[in-house]
Write an enzyme that holds these catalytic residues in place. Structure first.
Site, PDB file in Angstrom:
ATOM      1  N   ARG A   1      -2.697   4.405  -1.897  1.00  0.00           N
ATOM      2  CA  ARG A   1      -3.029   3.952  -3.243  1.00  0.00           C
ATOM      3  C   ARG A   1      -3.921   2.714  -3.142  1.00  0.00           C
ATOM      4  NH1 ARG A   1       0.390   0.298  -7.101  1.00  0.00           N
ATOM      5  NH2 ARG A   1      -1.035   0.349  -8.863  1.00  0.00           N
TER       6      ARG A   1
ATOM      7  N   ASN B   1       6.466   0.073 -10.424  1.00  0.00           N
ATOM      8  CA  ASN B   1       6.473  -0.965  -9.399  1.00  0.00           C
ATOM      9  C   ASN B   1       7.751  -1.767  -9.578  1.00  0.00           C
ATOM     10  OD1 ASN B   1       3.937  -0.076  -8.801  1.00  0.00           O
ATOM     11  ND2 ASN B   1       2.857  -1.933  -9.446  1.00  0.00           N
TER      12      ASN B   1
ATOM     13  N   TYR C   1      10.527  -4.630  -7.723  1.00  0.00           N
ATOM     14  CA  TYR C   1      10.755  -5.590  -6.644  1.00  0.00           C
ATOM     15  C   TYR C   1      12.140  -6.206  -6.611  1.00  0.00           C
ATOM     16  CZ  TYR C   1       5.820  -5.405  -5.429  1.00  0.00           C
ATOM     17  OH  TYR C   1       4.588  -4.979  -5.008  1.00  0.00           O
TER      18      TYR C   1
ATOM     19  N   GLU D   1       4.873   0.821  -6.018  1.00  0.00           N
ATOM     20  CA  GLU D   1       4.958  -0.420  -5.231  1.00  0.00           C
ATOM     21  C   GLU D   1       6.413  -0.802  -5.080  1.00  0.00           C
ATOM     22  OE1 GLU D   1       2.842  -3.912  -6.627  1.00  0.00           O
ATOM     23  OE2 GLU D   1       1.050  -2.736  -7.059  1.00  0.00           O
TER      24      GLU D   1
ATOM     25  N   HIS E   1      -6.718  -2.819 -11.601  1.00  0.00           N
ATOM     26  CA  HIS E   1      -5.695  -3.684 -11.007  1.00  0.00           C
ATOM     27  C   HIS E   1      -6.151  -5.136 -11.206  1.00  0.00           C
ATOM     28  CE1 HIS E   1      -2.182  -3.616  -7.952  1.00  0.00           C
ATOM     29  NE2 HIS E   1      -2.375  -4.898  -8.256  1.00  0.00           N
TER      30      HIS E   1
ATOM     31  N   GLU F   1       0.421  -2.272 -14.037  1.00  0.00           N
ATOM     32  CA  GLU F   1       1.267  -3.329 -14.587  1.00  0.00           C
ATOM     33  C   GLU F   1       0.686  -4.038 -15.798  1.00  0.00           C
ATOM     34  OE1 GLU F   1       2.306  -6.008 -11.412  1.00  0.00           O
ATOM     35  OE2 GLU F   1       3.507  -4.500 -10.384  1.00  0.00           O
TER      36      GLU F   1
END
Ligand code: GBH
Length: 458
Positions: free
Chosen positions: A75, A293, A295, A366, A119, A165
Site C-alpha cells: 500500500r 487503521n 493502533y 495500518e 494521504h 484517515e
C-alpha cells in the site's frame, strides 16, 4: 497454532510524503506538508520530507526488498502535487511516469499495488486559492485528480483507497493545528470532514460508472482507536459508545447508512453540516471494503463536569463536544508515542465494526509500533515490535475464527520514515533506515513477517 486463511492478504504500507523525498524534482509542485515543514517549531527538530528516505530514486531496490520479505501486497500513496503540480489542470508527465514505473515494478514482482489517492499532502495551490478542504469546490477538484489516476494507472491498479484517515485531516489539521494546514477551530473540522466524505463518494461514483470496465475495488480508510468503558456504569458505557461514534461513526455512518450519527447531530447542532438527500444517496454504500487503521486503546468515562481531567495526551477529537474523559491503564505497555499496547482492543473494535456495519469485508490497512530502535552490530533486534505484531495478529486471527470478515492486514510501516510532526525521531519501520547513508536494514520484525507469511501463521 495460529493459522490464517489461504487467501488472507499480507501487506505493508507507506505514504508518499513520508518516504519519497524528491520534493521538487521533475516538475513536482509543493504540497501543504512541504510548506508546513518550513514553519519554525512545527516539526520536531524542524525536519522535513525533502529527502525523506529517497524512495523516489530507490524504488527498485525497495520493491526488491518487499519481494524478498514475502509481502504479497503493498500500500502506497500518490503525491497529488507530483502529478498535478497545481492540484488541477496541468498534468506533470514525469510524475505520472514515476508511479507508472513503480506499479510495473511491483507487478513484475507479483506484488499487488493498493493505492491511496490522498494521504494528507494536498497541493499547496489548492490551499492558497481554494482554502483546502474548507470549501465545497474541493469535491470536484478531487474528482478530477481521481479521474487522472484511474485513467493512467487503473489498467494495472485494481485496489484503490480514496482518502487516508479523514479524522486525522479534520481533527489534527483543522482542529488542533498540529498537522498541516495547522488550523485551530471547533467548527472547521466538521466542515473539512464533510467535504472529505463528499470527495470520497464522488470519486467512487466516477470509478463505478466511467471506470467500471477496470473491474477494481475502491474504498476509504478510516482510523480508530478502541474506547473501552472505564467502568460498568451505564454513563461510562454510553460515553465509550459516543466516543466511537464521534471518531469512526462520523465517517463510517455516512458511508454505510448515508448520514452522520444521531448523537453528533444532537450535540453539534449547526456546526455539523447537513447532507442533501441526493448527497446521502451518493455517499451510502460508497466503499467496497472497510479500511481500518488501528493502533491503540483508551478507557472512556463520562465527563460529568466535576473537574476530572483526561490523564492522557490527545482527546480523540473535540472533547467538549463529547463529554468523554480518556485514560490509560497503568499496566498497559506503551510505545515511544505513549500509545498503549492493548491487543484485545483491536479485537473489540473489529467486533464493533462488524456488528454496526453488518459484517463488511475489513482490511486493516495500518497497524504498527513505534520505538527508538538501535542499530547494533549491523542488526536491529526489535523484539518489542515483533511482540506487538504477534499479539495484534493473534487478536485478528481470533476475530476471523469468530466469523468477522477480516480479509487482510498491512503492517505500518515498511520503513522508518518521516513521522509527520515528530520528524525522524520516531521509528515505525520493519526495515531500519540509516539516515546518514539511507541504507535499508531489515529488522528482526521484517524477518519474522517473511516467516509467518510463508507459513500463513505460526
Ligand atoms: C497513521 O495515523 C498515519 O496514517 C501514518 O501516516 C502515520 O505514520 C502512522 O499512523 C503513525 O503515526 O493520543 O489522541 O493522538 C495514525 C492516527 C491518531 C493513531 C491518534 C493514534 C493516538 C491517540 N493516530 N491516535 S491521540
Amino acid at each position: 497454532m495460529i493459522k490464517f486463511p489461504n487467501d488472507f492478504i499480507w501487506g505493508t504500507a507507506t505514504s508518499a510524503y513520508q518516504i519519497e523525498g524528491a520534493h521538487d524534482a521533475n516538475g513536482k509542485g509543493p504540497s501543504i506538508w512541504d510548506s508546513f515543514c518550513t514553519i519554525p517549531n512545527r516539526i520536531k527538530n524542524n525536519e522535513n520530507g525533502n529527502i525523506a528516505i529517497d524512495h523516489y530514486h530507490k524504488y527498485k531496490e525497495d520493491v526488491a526488498l518487499l519481494k524478498s520479505q514475502g509481502f504479497k501486497a503493498y500500500r502506497f500513496s500518490i503525491s497529488w502535487a507530483r502529478i498535478m503540480p497545481e492540484g488541477k489542470g496541468k498534468v506533470n508527465e514525469e510524475g505520472i511516469q514515476f508511479y507508472s514505473n513503480l506499479i510495473d515494478e511491483l507487478l513484475k514482482n507479483d506484488i499487488v499495488p493498493w493505492v491511496t489517492l490522498y494521504h494528507w499532502d494536498l497541493p499547496l495551490a489548492l490551499e492558497m486559492e481554494n482554502d483546502g478542504w474548507l470549501k465545497p469546490d474541493i469535491v470536484d477538484v478531487f474528482e478530477e485528480y481521481a479521474k487522472l489516476c484511474f485513467e493512467r494507472f487503473g489498467d494495472r491498479v485494481k485496489n484503490w483507497i480514496t482518502i487516508n484517515e479523514p479524522w486525522v485531516v479534520a481533527i489534527l489539521g483543522y482542529g488542533q493545528g498540529v498537522f498541516a494546514p495547522g488550523r485551530v477551530s471547533n467548527t472547521e473540522p466538521y466542515l473539512a470532514a464533510h467535504h472529505l466524505i463528499l470527495a470520497h463518494a464522488k470519486a467512487v461514483k466516477l470509478y463505478k460508472t466511467s471506470f467500471k470496465h477496470q473491474k477494481g475495488f475502491i474504498g476509504i480508510t478510516n482510523n480508530c482507536d478502541w474506547r473501552e468503558p472505564f467502568t460498568d456504569k451505564p454513563a461510562d458505557i454510553e460515553a465509550a459508545e459516543r466516543a466511537l461514534l464521534f471518531f469512526l461513526g462520523w465517517f463510517a455512518d455516512p458511508i454505510y447508512f448515508g448520514d452522520y450519527p444521531q448523537v453528533m447531530k444532537d450535540r453539534l447542532g449547526d456546526r455539523l453540516p447537513k447532507f442533501t438527500d441526493e448527497e446521502k444517496e451518493l455517499i451510502k454504500n460508497s466503499s467496497d471494503f472497510f479500511g481500518l487503521n488501528h493502533y491503540t486503546t483508551m478507557y472512556a468515562a463520562e465527563d460529568d463536569h466535576s473537574g476530572k481531567k483526561s490523564s492522557v495526551y490527545g482527546n480523540g477529537g473535540i472533547s467538549e463536544d463529547q463529554d468523554v474523559i480518556l485514560s490509560q491503564d497503568k499496566n498497559w505497555p506503551l510505545t515511544a508515542f505513549n500509545w498503549a499496547v492493548v491487543p484485545w482492543g483491536c479485537y473489540n473494535l473489529l467486533e464493533w465494526i462488524s456488528k454496526r456495519y453488518h459484517n463488511p469485508d475489513i482490511y486493516i490497512t495500518e497497524n504498527g509500533f513505534a520505538c527508538n530502535d538501535k542499530l547494533e552490530n549491523g542488526e536491529v533486534n526489535d523484539l518489542e515490535r515483533l511482540d506487538y505484531y504477534r499479539q495484534y495478529l493473534e487478536a485478528c486471527n481470533k476475530a476471523i475464527k469468530d466469523g468477522i470478515n477480516l480479509k487482510g492486514y498491512f503492517a505500518w510501516s515498511l520503513f522508518d520514515n518521516f513521522e509527520w510532526a515528530s520528524g525522524f525521531s520516531v521509528r515505525f519501520g520493519i526495515n531500519y533506515i540509516d539516515y546518514k547513508t539511507l541504507k535499508r536494514i531489515p529488522k528482526a520484525s521484517a524477518l519474522w513477517f517473511k516467516k509467518i507469511i510463508t507459513n500463513k501463521g505460526w
